[in-house]
Design a protein around this motif. Structure first.
Motif, PDB file in Angstrom:
ATOM      1  N   ALA A   1      -1.509  -3.816   4.532  1.00 45.96           N
ATOM      2  CA  ALA A   1      -1.075  -2.419   4.501  1.00 45.96           C
ATOM      3  C   ALA A   1      -0.457  -2.175   3.138  1.00 45.96           C
ATOM      4  CB  ALA A   1      -0.057  -2.137   5.602  1.00 45.96           C
TER       5      ALA A   1
ATOM      6  N   GLU B   1       4.038   2.316   0.686  1.00 47.55           N
ATOM      7  CA  GLU B   1       3.959   3.784   0.730  1.00 47.55           C
ATOM      8  C   GLU B   1       3.986   4.416  -0.655  1.00 47.55           C
ATOM      9  OE1 GLU B   1       6.334   5.959   3.511  1.00 47.55           O
ATOM     10  OE2 GLU B   1       6.079   4.407   5.047  1.00 47.55           O
TER      11      GLU B   1
ATOM     12  N   GLY C   1      -6.716  12.677  13.268  1.00 51.03           N
ATOM     13  CA  GLY C   1      -5.501  11.892  13.369  1.00 51.03           C
ATOM     14  C   GLY C   1      -5.461  10.683  12.447  1.00 51.03           C
ATOM     15  N   ALA C   2      -6.418  10.575  11.525  1.00 51.40           N
ATOM     16  CA  ALA C   2      -6.464   9.424  10.616  1.00 51.40           C
ATOM     17  C   ALA C   2      -5.220   9.405   9.734  1.00 51.40           C
ATOM     18  CB  ALA C   2      -7.713   9.481   9.749  1.00 51.40           C
ATOM     19  N   GLY C   3      -4.714   8.202   9.475  1.00 54.35           N
ATOM     20  CA  GLY C   3      -3.552   8.045   8.615  1.00 54.35           C
ATOM     21  C   GLY C   3      -3.912   8.159   7.147  1.00 54.35           C
ATOM     22  N   PRO C   4      -2.899   8.216   6.279  1.00 59.93           N
ATOM     23  CA  PRO C   4      -3.148   8.380   4.849  1.00 59.93           C
ATOM     24  C   PRO C   4      -4.014   7.274   4.241  1.00 59.93           C
ATOM     25  CG  PRO C   4      -0.811   8.695   5.338  1.00 59.93           C
ATOM     26  CD  PRO C   4      -1.472   8.229   6.597  1.00 59.93           C
ATOM     27  N   PHE C   5      -3.790   6.012   4.629  1.00 64.36           N
ATOM     28  CA  PHE C   5      -4.598   4.946   4.040  1.00 64.36           C
ATOM     29  C   PHE C   5      -6.030   4.998   4.566  1.00 64.36           C
ATOM     30  CE2 PHE C   5      -5.567   0.239   3.346  1.00 64.36           C
ATOM     31  CZ  PHE C   5      -5.843   0.414   2.001  1.00 64.36           C
ATOM     32  N   GLU C   6      -6.206   5.342   5.842  1.00 60.71           N
ATOM     33  CA  GLU C   6      -7.566   5.512   6.370  1.00 60.71           C
ATOM     34  C   GLU C   6      -8.303   6.591   5.583  1.00 60.71           C
ATOM     35  OE1 GLU C   6      -7.390   4.615  11.070  1.00 60.71           O
ATOM     36  OE2 GLU C   6      -6.044   6.212  10.345  1.00 60.71           O
ATOM     37  N   ARG C   7      -7.602   7.635   5.209  1.00 57.12           N
ATOM     38  CA  ARG C   7      -8.223   8.718   4.429  1.00 57.12           C
ATOM     39  C   ARG C   7      -8.592   8.245   3.020  1.00 57.12           C
ATOM     40  NH1 ARG C   7      -8.256  13.162   7.273  1.00 57.12           N
ATOM     41  NH2 ARG C   7      -6.732  13.471   8.910  1.00 57.12           N
TER      42      ARG C   7
END
Length: 190
Positions: free
Chosen positions: A133, A136, A168-174
């Motif tokens: 991960a 941030e 609902g995808a998170g920032p890293f998924e995007r």
């Protein structure tokens, strides 16, 4: 706003353990980058880390075929090279002016290597069954940066077409999706 060098230090702190966790028996495994197995992606990432040290110094680089550096104590060398990368971008003036044959702003070039280090660490972690991960602060920098560079990246064939993600995808998924990666990618057979 953090300096590129500070962000690279943070990104390296997350990437180095992934490299350290790659066992020799996984070097032939596939990665989310279809054109690379684990060994080839490690070689590519080494090349990126070394070449972007030169770019920080406003020196020319050549991105031909990546040499095979997965020999000897390559894991320790990767840690040393990422430390050199952060140090190169910490030199006064490294993140000012323009860099490279395309004359891009230095901060943009710094964000490119930050993105590569982060996204390829995920690629390698996912390919070898490790957790990853991004920090941030790194994600906050590369998210908008990679989105802005995506059209150029697709034209240069270094990004794929954006991968669809849910609302609902998170920032890293995007971030992964904008580079053409499937954030849900798993190695075949898992």
């Amino acid at each position: 706003m953090k300096k590129v060098s500070e962000l690279l230090e943070v990104a390296a702190e997350r990437a180095v353990p992934v490299i350290d966790g790659i066992t020799d028996d996984r070097l032939g495994d596939p990665t989310p980058c279809a054109e690379y197995d684990v060994r080839a992606l490690v070689n590519h990432l080494f090349q990126v880390v070394v070449n972007f040290q030169a770019l920080a110094a406003k020196e020319p680089v050549e991105f031909g075929e990546a040499p095979d550096v997965v020999t000897g104590d390559w894991r320790a060398r990767f840690g040393a090279e990422t430390a050199r990368l952060a140090a190169a971008w910490a030199v006064p003036g490294a993140d000012e002016g323009t860099v490279g044959s395309m004359g891009l702003p230095a901060r943009t070039v710094g964000n490119m290597v930050l993105g590569d280090l982060t996204v390829h660490a995920w690629d390698l972690a996912r390919a070898t069954g490790q957790e990853f991960a991004p920090d941030e602060s790194v994600l906050g920098e590369i998210g908008p940066g990679l989105a802005a560079m995506a059209p150029m990246g697709r034209e240069a064939k270094v990004f794929g077409e954006p991968h669809p993600v849910s609302d609902g995808a998170g920032p890293f998924e995007r971030v992964l999706a904008v580079t053409g990666r499937d954030p849900g990618w798993l190695p075949p057979g898992t």
